[in-house]
Design an enzyme around this catalytic site. Structure first.
Site, PDB file in Angstrom:
ATOM      1  N   TYR A  49     -13.168  -5.314 -11.916  1.00 14.22           N
ATOM      2  CA  TYR A  49     -14.000  -6.510 -12.040  1.00 14.22           C
ATOM      3  C   TYR A  49     -13.139  -7.753 -12.198  1.00 14.22           C
ATOM      4  O   TYR A  49     -11.986  -7.684 -12.672  1.00 14.22           O
ATOM      5  CB  TYR A  49     -14.953  -6.387 -13.235  1.00 14.22           C
ATOM      6  CG  TYR A  49     -16.107  -5.441 -12.992  1.00 14.22           C
ATOM      7  CD1 TYR A  49     -17.264  -5.872 -12.356  1.00 14.22           C
ATOM      8  CD2 TYR A  49     -16.032  -4.107 -13.382  1.00 14.22           C
ATOM      9  CE1 TYR A  49     -18.323  -5.005 -12.116  1.00 14.22           C
ATOM     10  CE2 TYR A  49     -17.089  -3.230 -13.149  1.00 14.22           C
ATOM     11  CZ  TYR A  49     -18.226  -3.689 -12.515  1.00 14.22           C
ATOM     12  OH  TYR A  49     -19.270  -2.831 -12.278  1.00 14.22           O
ATOM     13  N   GLU A  50     -13.716  -8.877 -11.821  1.00 17.21           N
ATOM     14  CA  GLU A  50     -13.002 -10.152 -11.814  1.00 17.21           C
ATOM     15  C   GLU A  50     -12.494 -10.561 -13.185  1.00 17.21           C
ATOM     16  O   GLU A  50     -11.540 -11.325 -13.302  1.00 17.21           O
ATOM     17  CB  GLU A  50     -13.923 -11.236 -11.249  1.00 17.21           C
ATOM     18  CG  GLU A  50     -13.263 -12.568 -11.037  1.00 17.21           C
ATOM     19  CD  GLU A  50     -14.240 -13.606 -10.514  1.00 17.21           C
ATOM     20  OE1 GLU A  50     -13.938 -14.800 -10.638  1.00 17.21           O
ATOM     21  OE2 GLU A  50     -15.308 -13.223  -9.990  1.00 17.21           O
ATOM     22  N   SER A  51     -13.105 -10.070 -14.248  1.00 14.26           N
ATOM     23  CA  SER A  51     -12.674 -10.421 -15.603  1.00 14.26           C
ATOM     24  C   SER A  51     -11.390  -9.704 -16.006  1.00 14.26           C
ATOM     25  O   SER A  51     -10.885  -9.906 -17.110  1.00 14.26           O
ATOM     26  CB  SER A  51     -13.784 -10.086 -16.602  1.00 14.26           C
ATOM     27  OG  SER A  51     -14.245  -8.759 -16.417  1.00 14.26           O
ATOM     28  N   GLY A 129     -13.877 -15.279  -7.668  1.00 13.03           N
ATOM     29  CA  GLY A 129     -12.736 -14.609  -7.046  1.00 13.03           C
ATOM     30  C   GLY A 129     -12.996 -14.152  -5.628  1.00 13.03           C
ATOM     31  O   GLY A 129     -12.157 -13.455  -5.036  1.00 13.03           O
TER      32      GLY A 129
END
Length: 252
Positions: A49-51, A129
């Site tokens: 995930y982007e986090s 992203g």
């Protein structure tokens, strides 16, 4: 059985991930589809995930990219510099799985504005992203809730995430193939990579190729071996409803 649009899209999209080992998942329908694939056709898939969460195994679906449920049970949490510099730009993502508001025939995506940039009819979340995912993933799958000429358009209102064709035109050599699969409530569009247009390769039962062409804003090519998509199975629906998203975060 009564099947919602979300259940249809998630079930069909999840099947496309069979054999994938590393998937960069966007929030929303991509998360729903990847989570179902993890329980069915791709049990060993690593979800990123982007986090910065890698190898996510949440006990419930995240409501945002920064939801703490993503961290519990995950295999690693990386700083953004490592995620984008080492994982994405390092070419370690097999499939980037995104959503978008608009897409064109070459798989370029718009998730920024609908209408004029200076006075848009709708202002959307923007890239996040997605541009890095497009540029650095081996290939990109897109799931779209709406299939109409406004969403599947000959000319994007704004290009948020340019595909490899635009990159090549600007003298940049892309890492991956760009968008290779688009899953909608009418069917599946596909292409093999740069230089090719998206073409219709499969339709849902009861949907004709002409219906899909009328709902597309360009002269859509149709594959000679056009197939019919198998509807969601009872097992897929049961898994979605009772294991993946019992709180109906994204099922609607």
């Amino acid at each position: 059985m009564s099947i919602t649009s979300s259940e249809l899209l998630a079930s069909v999209a999840s099947r496309e991930l069979a054999g994938a080992s590393t998937v960069f998942a966007g929030i929303g329908l991509p998360t729903l589809a990847v989570s179902l694939a993890q329980r069915t056709v791709a049990p060993d898939v690593e979800i990123v995930y982007e986090s910065g969460v890698c190898g996510a195994h949440p006990d419930q679906l995240p409501e945002t990219i920064a939801d703490a449920v993503l961290i519990t049970g995950s295999e690693a949490v990386l700083p953004m510099t490592a995620l984008f510099g080492y994982v994405l730009q390092g070419g370690r993502i097999d499939v980037g799985f995104l959503g978008a508001a608009q897409i064109d025939r070459f798989g370029n995506l718009n998730s920024s504005v609908i209408g004029d940039w200076h006075s848009p009819a709708v202002r959307l979340p923007g890239s996040g992203g997605a541009m890095e995912v497009m540029a650095n993933s081996g290939e990109v799958f897109v799931v779209m809730r709406r299939h109409d000429p406004r969403s599947f358009t000959a000319e994007l209102d704004f290009c948020t995430s340019p595909g490899p064709d635009r990159a090549l035109a600007d003298g940049i050599r892309p890492r991956g193939k760009g968008v290779t699969r688009v899953i909608t409530d009418l069917g599946i569009l596909a292409r093999d990579g740069a230089g090719e247009e998206l073409r219709l390769v499969a339709t849902h039962p009861g949907v004709t190729a002409e219906q899909v062409r009328e709902a597309t804003g360009w002269d859509l090519q149709v594959a000679d071996d056009l197939s019919t998509i198998t509807p969601p199975t009872e097992a897929e629906l049961d898994t979605l409803r009772h294991e993946v998203d019992p709180a109906r975060v994204y099922l609607r």
